[in-house]
Design a protein around this motif. Structure first.
Motif, short mmCIF file in Angstrom:
data_model
loop_
_atom_site.label_atom_id
_atom_site.label_comp_id
_atom_site.label_asym_id
_atom_site.label_seq_id
_atom_site.Cartn_x
_atom_site.Cartn_y
_atom_site.Cartn_z
N ALA A 165 -2.74 -7.11 1.15
CA ALA A 165 -2.38 -5.74 0.98
C ALA A 165 -1.69 -5.42 2.40
CB ALA A 165 -3.43 -4.77 0.71
N PHE A 166 -0.58 -4.86 2.22
CA PHE A 166 0.09 -4.39 3.64
C PHE A 166 0.77 -2.97 3.42
CE2 PHE A 166 3.31 -6.02 1.15
CZ PHE A 166 4.54 -5.29 1.42
N LYS A 167 0.97 -2.33 4.40
CA LYS A 167 1.92 -1.28 4.73
C LYS A 167 2.67 -1.27 5.98
CE LYS A 167 2.35 3.62 4.36
NZ LYS A 167 1.36 4.97 4.22
N LEU A 216 2.52 -2.56 11.35
CA LEU A 216 1.85 -3.03 9.89
C LEU A 216 0.33 -2.52 9.85
CD1 LEU A 216 3.32 -6.48 9.52
CD2 LEU A 216 4.50 -4.58 8.59
N PHE A 217 0.23 -2.50 8.69
CA PHE A 217 -1.14 -1.95 8.51
C PHE A 217 -1.51 -3.48 7.32
CE2 PHE A 217 -5.03 -1.24 5.73
CZ PHE A 217 -5.83 -0.95 6.74
N CYS A 277 -9.22 -6.17 7.91
CA CYS A 277 -8.01 -5.33 7.97
C CYS A 277 -7.80 -4.90 9.42
CB CYS A 277 -8.56 -4.29 6.95
SG CYS A 277 -9.81 -3.06 7.73
N GLY A 278 -6.67 -4.37 9.58
CA GLY A 278 -6.04 -3.83 11.21
C GLY A 278 -4.83 -3.63 11.11
N LYS A 279 -4.13 -3.08 12.19
CA LYS A 279 -3.01 -3.03 12.58
C LYS A 279 -2.28 -4.33 13.22
CE LYS A 279 -3.04 2.06 12.66
NZ LYS A 279 -2.78 3.27 13.27
N SER A 280 -1.07 -4.43 13.06
CA SER A 280 -0.47 -5.52 13.86
C SER A 280 0.91 -5.00 14.10
CB SER A 280 -0.26 -6.88 13.11
OG SER A 280 0.28 -6.57 12.09
N LEU A 328 0.80 -1.21 -0.05
CA LEU A 328 -0.03 -0.07 0.06
C LEU A 328 0.84 1.33 -0.04
CD1 LEU A 328 -2.90 -1.16 2.57
CD2 LEU A 328 -2.99 -1.12 -0.04
N ALA A 329 2.14 1.14 0.23
CA ALA A 329 3.09 2.15 0.13
C ALA A 329 3.60 2.50 -1.21
CB ALA A 329 4.37 1.97 0.81
#
Length: 173
Positions: free
Chosen positions: A125-127, A109-110, A165-168, A43-44
């Motif tokens: 999908a990640f950021k 991470l998102f 979806c969420g943060k880790s 996603l970046a």
């Protein structure tokens, strides 16, 4: 004995953070997804973000944390499976001697993950939110993430495609 190089310390799930996850109609390009080969998106990267948005996945994968789709008991099971998934990811990175290359104590991470009915990952999908992580390290992480995503399966079979979806946060060293 070496302590796990990475371990999950916190998971924050957004109850309503994924856009438009209410429809169950699948409108994706299935030819692009080869069986057991999830597609990953950083996603970046603006081009990858645009490609992800063009697939309109949010219209074909339901958010299982919405009460309209699940009971409170099942929502707790979804949350546990999300936490377990990220713990497995941390273990996988450790097993593969992945090094974030930074001194930060944890990496944020998102994640926005789209699952098939059987719990396998279709799209991931990640950021990497931690700003000190280099682009090269992020690319190496994405390679391992793709391998991990093709091997993992949530024990959360559904009668519809679903997303989360969420943060880790993963411990670093």
């Amino acid at each position: 004995m070496r302590v796990f190089f990475f371990s999950l310390i916190t998971i924050s799930v957004f109850l309503f953070g994924c856009d438009n996850l209410a429809s169950t109609k699948k409108e994706t390009n299935d030819e692009e997804k080869i069986k057991n080969q999830p597609i990953t998106f950083s996603l970046a990267n603006e081009e990858e973000l645009k490609k992800l948005e063009s697939l309109k996945l949010d219209s074909g994968y339901v958010n299982l944390l919405l009460p309209a789709y699940n009971s409170e008991e099942n929502i707790q099971k979804v949350r546990r499976s999300w936490s377990d998934l990220h713990q497995e990811l941390g273990d996988y990175l450790s097993k593969n001697n992945f090094d974030w290359g930074v001194g930060d104590s944890s990496i944020s991470l998102f994640n926005k993950i789209y699952f098939a009915e059987d719990g396998t990952i279709d799209y991931y999908a990640f950021k990497v939110i931690t700003p000190s992580v280099s682009e090269e390290t992020t690319k190496n992480f994405e390679k391992l993430l793709k391998e991990f995503s093709s091997e993992v399966k949530l024990d959360l079979g559904q009668n519809k495609n679903f997303a989360q979806c969420g943060k880790s946060r993963i411990m670093n060293k």
